[in-house]
Write a protein that holds these residues in place. Structure first.
Motif, short mmCIF file in Angstrom:
data_model
loop_
_atom_site.label_atom_id
_atom_site.label_comp_id
_atom_site.label_asym_id
_atom_site.label_seq_id
_atom_site.Cartn_x
_atom_site.Cartn_y
_atom_site.Cartn_z
N HIS A 23 -65.34 38.48 49.59
CA HIS A 23 -64.46 38.78 48.48
C HIS A 23 -65.15 38.31 47.20
O HIS A 23 -65.30 37.10 46.99
CB HIS A 23 -63.10 38.10 48.63
N SER A 24 -65.58 39.23 46.40
CA SER A 24 -66.38 38.89 45.23
C SER A 24 -66.18 39.94 44.15
O SER A 24 -66.19 41.14 44.43
CB SER A 24 -67.87 38.82 45.62
N VAL A 25 -65.99 39.48 42.91
CA VAL A 25 -65.90 40.43 41.80
C VAL A 25 -67.21 41.17 41.64
O VAL A 25 -67.24 42.38 41.41
CB VAL A 25 -65.52 39.68 40.50
N ARG A 26 -68.32 40.45 41.80
CA ARG A 26 -69.62 41.12 41.68
C ARG A 26 -69.76 42.22 42.72
O ARG A 26 -70.22 43.33 42.41
CB ARG A 26 -70.75 40.11 41.85
N ALA A 27 -69.36 41.94 43.96
CA ALA A 27 -69.48 42.95 45.01
C ALA A 27 -68.61 44.16 44.70
O ALA A 27 -69.03 45.31 44.92
CB ALA A 27 -69.08 42.35 46.35
N ALA A 28 -67.40 43.92 44.19
CA ALA A 28 -66.52 45.04 43.84
C ALA A 28 -67.15 45.91 42.76
O ALA A 28 -67.08 47.15 42.82
CB ALA A 28 -65.17 44.51 43.38
N LEU A 29 -67.78 45.28 41.78
CA LEU A 29 -68.40 46.06 40.70
C LEU A 29 -69.70 46.71 41.17
O LEU A 29 -70.05 47.80 40.72
CB LEU A 29 -68.66 45.15 39.50
N ASP A 30 -70.41 46.04 42.06
CA ASP A 30 -71.63 46.66 42.61
C ASP A 30 -71.31 47.98 43.29
O ASP A 30 -72.09 48.95 43.20
CB ASP A 30 -72.29 45.72 43.62
N LEU A 31 -70.18 48.04 43.99
CA LEU A 31 -69.81 49.27 44.68
C LEU A 31 -69.65 50.42 43.69
O LEU A 31 -70.10 51.54 43.95
CB LEU A 31 -68.51 49.06 45.46
N SER A 32 -68.99 50.16 42.57
CA SER A 32 -68.83 51.21 41.56
C SER A 32 -70.18 51.57 40.94
O SER A 32 -70.48 52.74 40.70
CB SER A 32 -67.87 50.74 40.46
N TYR A 33 -70.99 50.56 40.69
CA TYR A 33 -72.28 50.78 40.02
C TYR A 33 -73.20 51.65 40.86
O TYR A 33 -73.90 52.52 40.34
CB TYR A 33 -72.92 49.43 39.73
N ARG A 34 -73.17 51.44 42.19
CA ARG A 34 -74.09 52.18 43.06
C ARG A 34 -73.79 53.68 43.09
O ARG A 34 -74.66 54.47 43.47
CB ARG A 34 -74.05 51.62 44.48
N THR A 35 -72.61 54.08 42.71
CA THR A 35 -72.27 55.51 42.73
C THR A 35 -72.72 56.26 41.48
O THR A 35 -72.62 57.48 41.43
CB THR A 35 -70.75 55.70 42.88
N LEU A 36 -73.20 55.53 40.46
CA LEU A 36 -73.54 56.17 39.19
C LEU A 36 -74.86 56.92 39.29
O LEU A 36 -75.83 56.41 39.88
CB LEU A 36 -73.66 55.12 38.09
N PRO A 37 -74.95 58.10 38.69
CA PRO A 37 -76.26 58.77 38.58
C PRO A 37 -77.16 57.97 37.65
O PRO A 37 -76.68 57.19 36.81
CB PRO A 37 -75.92 60.15 38.00
N PRO A 38 -78.48 58.14 37.75
CA PRO A 38 -79.41 57.27 37.00
C PRO A 38 -79.16 57.18 35.49
O PRO A 38 -79.18 56.07 34.95
CB PRO A 38 -80.78 57.89 37.32
N PRO A 39 -78.92 58.29 34.76
CA PRO A 39 -78.70 58.12 33.31
C PRO A 39 -77.47 57.27 32.99
O PRO A 39 -77.51 56.43 32.09
CB PRO A 39 -78.53 59.56 32.81
N ALA A 40 -76.39 57.48 33.73
CA ALA A 40 -75.18 56.70 33.49
C ALA A 40 -75.39 55.24 33.88
O ALA A 40 -74.90 54.33 33.20
CB ALA A 40 -74.00 57.28 34.26
N ALA A 41 -76.13 55.01 34.97
CA ALA A 41 -76.41 53.63 35.38
C ALA A 41 -77.24 52.91 34.33
O ALA A 41 -76.99 51.73 34.02
CB ALA A 41 -77.13 53.63 36.73
N ARG A 42 -78.20 53.63 33.73
CA ARG A 42 -79.03 52.96 32.70
C ARG A 42 -78.22 52.69 31.45
O ARG A 42 -78.34 51.62 30.84
CB ARG A 42 -80.24 53.83 32.37
N LEU A 43 -77.37 53.63 31.05
CA LEU A 43 -76.52 53.37 29.89
C LEU A 43 -75.61 52.18 30.16
O LEU A 43 -75.41 51.33 29.28
CB LEU A 43 -75.69 54.61 29.55
N TYR A 44 -75.07 52.10 31.36
CA TYR A 44 -74.22 50.97 31.74
C TYR A 44 -74.97 49.65 31.55
O TYR A 44 -74.46 48.71 30.94
CB TYR A 44 -73.79 51.15 33.19
N ARG A 45 -76.19 49.60 32.05
CA ARG A 45 -76.98 48.36 31.93
C ARG A 45 -77.24 48.02 30.46
O ARG A 45 -77.07 46.88 30.04
CB ARG A 45 -78.31 48.52 32.66
#
Length: 755
Positions: free
Chosen positions: A297-319
């Motif tokens: 049970h981890s906030v980081r793990a919950a957010l990692d799950l959402s992050y992994r679904t992003l296509p590369p341009p959206a993931a880079r903008l997120y970062r």
């Protein structure tokens, strides 16, 4: 007879080829007619389905502060029932915000209305193996509804038809948890009058076409989050440490998962104080690490799950947006960080659909606080130091260039100093047309602009730091954000000294000193102006030194030393034009006019108070009025000359200030007609500049004119407007607001003497 014939040839080991024939379907009567048949014939009906009532919903957990959301879902269900259609709702939101909890609370409450059962499936949008295929979910649903496994159709379309046939006359509730797309959901929608709740981190806009009600969950309000923490702990610590409890849930940013984890960690340590957990969460770089328990049970793990679904341009903008120093931003910031505006727009849409961004007023975007920390963490892990530094510089340059453009629009007479940008082309924000729009943009972006100022030195951008503080001058001057004014120039002054740039240091000392003076700290201001004067003389800059004469006069006046102030103003009025700055010389004369008028008003107030106490002879009254006229004429002379020069150099703002002062001086000289004309002309200009303090001074002057003419109702209206305007600028208008309140009370009592 209705049949389906299938025939196939199969090779059975040791027997060569053998035909196998089947007749499937429903057979009516006892006779089958067939032509030539090879092999055996097997005729049979499918085993009868056993009607079952599934109750698959997971157990219910306590829901805190979601009554409005649950009421909205129930209203949607009732409307669907009246219309004779299924009720479909999609509950979206950030991972850990409580989507499934809300959906379960709603659906469990419907059990009495929907006796045919409950179906539940985890669609696995965040699963490491990828989302579940709807065909597999349908197979499980069909078996739960009584269809034998061997009778479940092989094709998705056939399973969908059978599922809808079976549910056409049933009142079911269905929970489809963690959906990936609308296409994954559609085959799972039952027939009849069922109720379906879909949860997803994506907003699933495609389901709206199917009559879906979209419900997006936000984090909990502070009081509700405290209640959730208390429910998790259940040992009285929240009641014993209420302030620390509120601080803790604020650090969790109201995210239910984070609050539950923090509470569970505290529950595991009964002797631990909430304040200890607060300290462990206070450091931003450690917060996600602290919000984890038992490894699963981890906030980081919950957010990692959402992050992994992003296509590369959206993931880079997120970062890269995780490197933005402020809490919210507009689309132009995304355009700065990605290649094109179109790429940025698409990536922003994806981040919103994934619930990693939320809408803020004015078509802006905002991270949940813990999401912002996660994005910054991902940037540190996946972007090189050079890439991160370049992104920070692009953001800083964008704000610096945009603020400078606003400065040019608002105050073209202000001496804008050179700006130093990085090597990448700079994007300037679209702030609309005209000074008002530019001022509004500066005020709207002030939290971000100040965040850049505070970040710049540590990010290795000291030049950006002082130049951005300098660009904010028109906003500070007109809208009086004193705390930010002083803080920005303190940072800018430190940056200028880090650089060893005396030109920048002088600018920060003079502009920052004016902020200290306006904030009510004349002693600090005088010290800053005197230091600037030393630096100007050391550089041989006589014009810069002459400008400090005016500033020092203002500080001395604030310290209650009017005679010394008048001497500095007079020197500045002479020296500044001699060194080539007619505008600054006119401002010095404007200060002389204001000082003269203030002296006249102070003398009038003092003499009037004394007269009320002791009585005033006719001779004394005439002498007092003569002195008032002398001071008023002095103010008229200086203000008139200042106004002429300021109009000549195109400084409409300060020319309007001069007109206000000139009008008030004419009123003091007992010329209300001329006063009204001047004050009205000043007001026409100032209203268009959203300069509330100066506008209030002009309106107050018109109120005095109206009172002098016996127009009590009009005077009262003007005084009330002036009071509202003074109140809007905070500390700067406090004394003036008190004086206006006194005049309003006097009008209410019926006259100057209260009769």
């Amino acid at each position: 007879m209705r049949t389906t014939y299938t025939g196939r040839r199969a090779r059975v080991p040791g027997e060569g080829h053998r035909s196998h024939n089947e007749v499937r379907g429903e057979v009516y009567g006892s006779v089958v007619q067939a032509g030539s048949v090879q092999g055996g014939i097997h005729i049979g009906a499918p085993p009868a389905a056993v009607r079952q009532t599934p109750w698959q919903l997971p157990p219910l957990v306590r829901v805190v502060d979601r009554s409005s959301e649950l009421a909205a879902l129930e209203r949607h269900r009732a409307r669907a029932e009246r219309d004779g259609r299924p009720a479909l709702a999609a509950v979206s939101g950030l991972g850990g915000v409580g989507k499934t909890t809300v959906a379960l609370r709603w659906l469990h409450g419907l059990r009495g209305r929907f006796p045919a059962g409950q179906l539940h499936a985890d669609l696995g949008a965040q699963s490491p193996d990828g989302p579940e295929h709807p065909g597999e979910i349908l197979a499980r649903f069909l078996r739960a509804l009584g269809i034998p496994a061997q009778q479940v159709p092989a094709m998705l379309a056939e399973r969908t038809v059978l599922y809808r046939s079976l549910t056409a006359d049933r009142s079911l509730v269905v929970l489809l948890d963690d959906a990936a797309t609308a296409a994954q959901v559609r085959p799972l929608l039952p027939g009849g009058g069922s109720v379906v709740a879909v949860t997803s981190r994506s907003r699933l806009p495609g389901l709206i076409v199917d009559g879906c009600y979209p419900l997006h969950l936000e984090p909990l309000a502070p009081e509700a989050a405290v209640e959730l923490l208390s429910d998790t702990l259940a040992d009285g610590r929240v009641g014993d440490e209420p302030e620390d409890a509120r601080t803790l849930v604020a650090l969790c940013a109201g995210l239910p998962l984070a609050v539950r984890i923090a509470g569970a960690r505290l529950a595991a340590r009964p002797g631990r104080r909430i304040a200890t957990m607060v300290r462990s969460l206070a450091a931003e770089h450690q917060r996600l690490e602290a919000l984890a328990i038992d490894g699963d049970h981890s906030v980081r793990a919950a957010l990692d799950l959402s992050y992994r679904t992003l296509p590369p341009p959206a993931a880079r903008l997120y970062r890269l947006l995780g490197l933005h120093p402020g809490r919210e931003f507009d689309a132009s910031v995304a355009s700065v960080l990605l290649t094109t505006e179109a790429d940025a727009a698409r990536a922003l849409d994806i981040l919103h659909e994934a619930s990693l961004l939320v809408d803020a007023p004015g078509e802006r975007h905002r991270f949940h606080d813990l999401v912002r920390l996660h994005a910054a963490e991902r940037a540190r892990e996946e972007e090189s130091p050079v890439e991160r530094a370049e992104a920070v510089r692009r953001i800083a340059d964008h704000y610096l260039a945009s603020a400078t453009r606003a400065e040019e629009i608002i105050d073209p007479q202000h001496r804008t100093m050179a700006r130093d940008y990085g090597s990448v082309p700079v994007l300037v924000a679209d702030m609309g047309a005209g000074p008002d729009a530019a001022l509004d943009w500066l005020e709207r972006e002030l939290p971000n602009l100040m965040a850049v100022v505070h970040q710049a030195r540590s990010a290795g951008l000291p030049t950006v730091c002082w130049q951005l503080a300098d660009a904010l001058w028109p906003l500070f001057l007109r809208r009086k954000f004193h705390d930010d004014w002083c803080a920005a120039h303190r940072e800018g002054l430190a940056a200028a000294r880090d650089l060893g740039d005396t030109v920048a240091e002088c600018r920060m000392l003079t502009s920052g000193g004016l902020g200290e003076l306006d904030a009510g700290h004349p002693g600090r201001a005088l010290a800053m102006f005197e230091r600037a004067a030393e630096l100007f003389l050391g550089r041989g800059d006589l014009l810069g030194h002459a400008r400090t004469l005016n500033y020092r006069g203002l500080a001395l006046r604030g310290l209650g030393r009017p005679d010394e102030a008048a001497g500095y103003f007079a020197r500045a009025a002479t020296e500044l034009p001699d060194h080539g700055d007619r505008r600054a010389g006119a401002l010095a004369r404007l200060n002389l006019a204001d000082l003269a008028l203030t002296t006249e008003q102070a003398g009038e107030a003092g003499q009037t108070d004394e007269a009320r106490q002791t009585g005033e002879t006719e001779e004394a009254r005439q002498a007092r009025e003569a002195r008032q006229i002398v001071w008023a004429e002095e103010a008229i002379r200086h203000a008139g000359a200042a106004r002429t020069t300021l109009l000549d150099v195109g400084d409409t703002y300060n020319a309007a200030r001069a007109a206000t002062l000139l009008g008030r001086a004419q009123l003091a000289a007992n010329r209300p007609g001329q006063a009204a004309e001047l004050l009205s002309s000043a007001l026409a200009v100032l209203r268009g500049m959203t300069a509330n303090y100066e506008t209030a001074r002009a309106v107050e002057g018109l109120a005095e004119v109206s009172e002098r003419r016996g127009q009590t109702d009009l005077a009262r209206t003007h005084y009330q407007e002036a009071l509202d305007l003074y109140a809007s600028v905070g500390r700067s208008g406090y004394d003036e607001a008190e004086a206006v309140r006194s005049r309003l009370r006097r009008l209410e009592r019926g006259g100057p003497d209260g009769s």
